[in-house]
Write a protein that holds these residues in place. Structure first.
Motif, PDB file in Angstrom:
ATOM      1  N   TRP A  50       5.640   5.024  -8.593  1.00  0.00           N
ATOM      2  CA  TRP A  50       6.006   4.513  -9.792  1.00  0.00           C
ATOM      3  C   TRP A  50       7.337   5.343 -10.449  1.00  0.00           C
ATOM      4  CZ3 TRP A  50       4.702  -0.286 -11.821  1.00  0.00           C
ATOM      5  CH2 TRP A  50       3.686  -0.772 -11.182  1.00  0.00           C
ATOM      6  N   PHE A  51       7.091   6.872 -10.104  1.00  0.00           N
ATOM      7  CA  PHE A  51       8.230   7.889 -10.712  1.00  0.00           C
ATOM      8  C   PHE A  51       9.236   8.355  -9.873  1.00  0.00           C
ATOM      9  CE2 PHE A  51       3.825   7.747 -12.493  1.00  0.00           C
ATOM     10  CZ  PHE A  51       3.943   7.565 -14.009  1.00  0.00           C
ATOM     11  N   VAL A  52       9.171   7.890  -8.513  1.00  0.00           N
ATOM     12  CA  VAL A  52      10.161   8.358  -7.846  1.00  0.00           C
ATOM     13  C   VAL A  52      11.404   7.304  -7.773  1.00  0.00           C
ATOM     14  CG1 VAL A  52      10.753   9.086  -5.440  1.00  0.00           C
ATOM     15  CG2 VAL A  52       8.418   9.363  -6.357  1.00  0.00           C
ATOM     16  N   PRO A  53      12.723   7.865  -8.138  1.00  0.00           N
ATOM     17  CA  PRO A  53      13.674   6.974  -8.308  1.00  0.00           C
ATOM     18  C   PRO A  53      13.910   6.111  -6.961  1.00  0.00           C
ATOM     19  CG  PRO A  53      14.167   9.059  -9.344  1.00  0.00           C
ATOM     20  CD  PRO A  53      12.845   9.274  -8.597  1.00  0.00           C
ATOM     21  N   VAL A  54      14.429   5.202  -7.213  1.00  0.00           N
ATOM     22  CA  VAL A  54      14.886   3.985  -5.862  1.00  0.00           C
ATOM     23  C   VAL A  54      13.373   3.671  -5.198  1.00  0.00           C
ATOM     24  CG1 VAL A  54      16.101   3.785  -3.761  1.00  0.00           C
ATOM     25  CG2 VAL A  54      17.016   5.255  -5.432  1.00  0.00           C
TER      26      VAL A  54
ATOM     27  N   ASN B 240      10.635   3.375  -6.517  1.00  0.00           N
ATOM     28  CA  ASN B 240       9.869   2.607  -7.585  1.00  0.00           C
ATOM     29  C   ASN B 240      10.471   1.156  -7.691  1.00  0.00           C
ATOM     30  OD1 ASN B 240      12.171   3.161  -8.919  1.00  0.00           O
ATOM     31  ND2 ASN B 240      11.361   4.584 -10.716  1.00  0.00           N
ATOM     32  N   LEU B 241      11.407   0.946  -6.898  1.00  0.00           N
ATOM     33  CA  LEU B 241      12.027  -0.612  -6.912  1.00  0.00           C
ATOM     34  C   LEU B 241      11.299  -1.274  -6.009  1.00  0.00           C
ATOM     35  CD1 LEU B 241      15.696   0.108  -7.113  1.00  0.00           C
ATOM     36  CD2 LEU B 241      14.328  -0.176  -8.905  1.00  0.00           C
ATOM     37  N   TRP B 242      10.355  -0.886  -5.206  1.00  0.00           N
ATOM     38  CA  TRP B 242       9.583  -1.499  -3.987  1.00  0.00           C
ATOM     39  C   TRP B 242       8.326  -1.146  -3.541  1.00  0.00           C
ATOM     40  CZ3 TRP B 242      13.576   1.328  -1.999  1.00  0.00           C
ATOM     41  CH2 TRP B 242      13.175   2.126  -0.838  1.00  0.00           C
ATOM     42  N   PHE B 243       8.020   0.123  -3.530  1.00  0.00           N
ATOM     43  CA  PHE B 243       6.869   0.633  -3.180  1.00  0.00           C
ATOM     44  C   PHE B 243       5.588   0.123  -3.968  1.00  0.00           C
ATOM     45  CE2 PHE B 243       7.113   4.748  -0.423  1.00  0.00           C
ATOM     46  CZ  PHE B 243       8.145   4.032   0.431  1.00  0.00           C
ATOM     47  N   PRO B 244       5.690   0.113  -5.244  1.00  0.00           N
ATOM     48  CA  PRO B 244       4.589  -0.309  -6.026  1.00  0.00           C
ATOM     49  C   PRO B 244       3.873  -1.906  -5.582  1.00  0.00           C
ATOM     50  CG  PRO B 244       5.877   1.232  -7.417  1.00  0.00           C
ATOM     51  CD  PRO B 244       6.792   0.718  -6.247  1.00  0.00           C
TER      52      PRO B 244
END
Length: 269
Positions: free
Chosen positions: A145-149, A151-155
């Motif tokens: 949730w906190f890593v840029p880019v 966090n757009l799809w991993f969660p």
């Protein structure tokens, strides 16, 4: 009133609770040799997360109301009305909107903390149900949730894996590309991303606005962002409720799980 007891003289309820207070006979090994996954009830955390998401909805509604007060003052200024009354109204509206931003921030931070604790709990439970279905390691459950880019799809990917592991095992055995993504996760994630991006864009416009026309235009964007956030929060409540219930039901009926469900009680409806 008589209490049902086992042959060892223990009441049925005590046996169920005791079984969950101690680890199950065999915990599922975590992929990659990490800590073993033990089943723990997500029900209490799920209820807390849903309650706080409801608070987010209320703060967004308050922000929408405060924005209409600011817009009313800006409309008066645009129409050429000036004076002490307008100045007082402008100061009052500005205080209302500033307060709305403050309570929104507090509600967001509190909700994020509880939601992430719940999300980690259901992820670990999902490993206990099926340790092999997960495409991301357990560490990404919160970190993604906190890593840029990323966090757009991993969660979203992690949420789908948790959902599949918590349901019918025959579905979890399918390849990720063959499994059908729940519409609820797609709808929630899409709305959340759109509201997040819209909020950042509108916030920058509002901070840079100086003239009444610019402020009104920026406020429109802020109100759209708040409306989208309300819709995303409602879908998040549904997601938390259904996934928590899904895990509770699997704990009660799934093979290889201690009978009786979670000791904190089920989540139904």
């Amino acid at each position: 009133m008589n209490t049902a007891t086992t042959s060892e003289g223990l009441c049925d309820v005590c046996v169920t609770v005791a079984a969950y207070e101690a680890p199950p006979p065999a915990a599922a090994p975590a992929p990659g040799g990490g800590p073993a996954a033990w089943l723990r009830s997500p029900v209490g955390l799920g209820r807390a997360a849903m309650a706080l998401l409801g608070v987010v909805v209320l703060t967004d509604l308050y922000a929408l109301w405060a924005a209409t007060a600011v817009r009313g003052v800006m409309d008066d200024l645009i129409s050429g009305e000036y004076g002490d009354d307008i100045a007082r109204d402008a100061e009052h509206a500005d205080k209302l909107y500033s307060a709305a931003g403050g309570v929104q921030l507090v509600a967001l931070v509190a909700t994020c903390v509880v939601f992430l604790v719940w999300f980690h709990r259901v992820r670990v439970n999902a490993e206990a149900f099926d340790p092999h279905i997960h495409s991301k390691s357990r560490g990404w459950t919160v970190g993604s949730w906190f890593v840029p880019v990323v966090n757009l799809w991993f969660p979203r990917r992690i949420a789908i894996d948790i959902w599949d592991a918590s349901g019918d095992r025959s579905k979890s055995l399918e390849a990720p590309a063959e499994r059908e993504t729940p519409w609820l996760i797609n709808a929630w994630w899409t709305l959340w991303l759109v509201s997040l991006l819209a909020g950042r864009y509108a916030g920058r416009r509002y901070s840079a606005a100086e003239e009444p026309e610019e402020i009104n235009s920026a406020l429109t964007g802020m109100m759209v962002s708040d409306a989208l956030d309300i819709a995303a929060a409602v879908l998040a409540i549904l997601f938390v409720h259904r996934l928590t219930r899904r895990q509770d039901q699997k704990a009660r009926s799934g093979p290889g799980v201690v009978p009786g469900g979670f000791p904190l009680g089920g989540l139904h409806g």
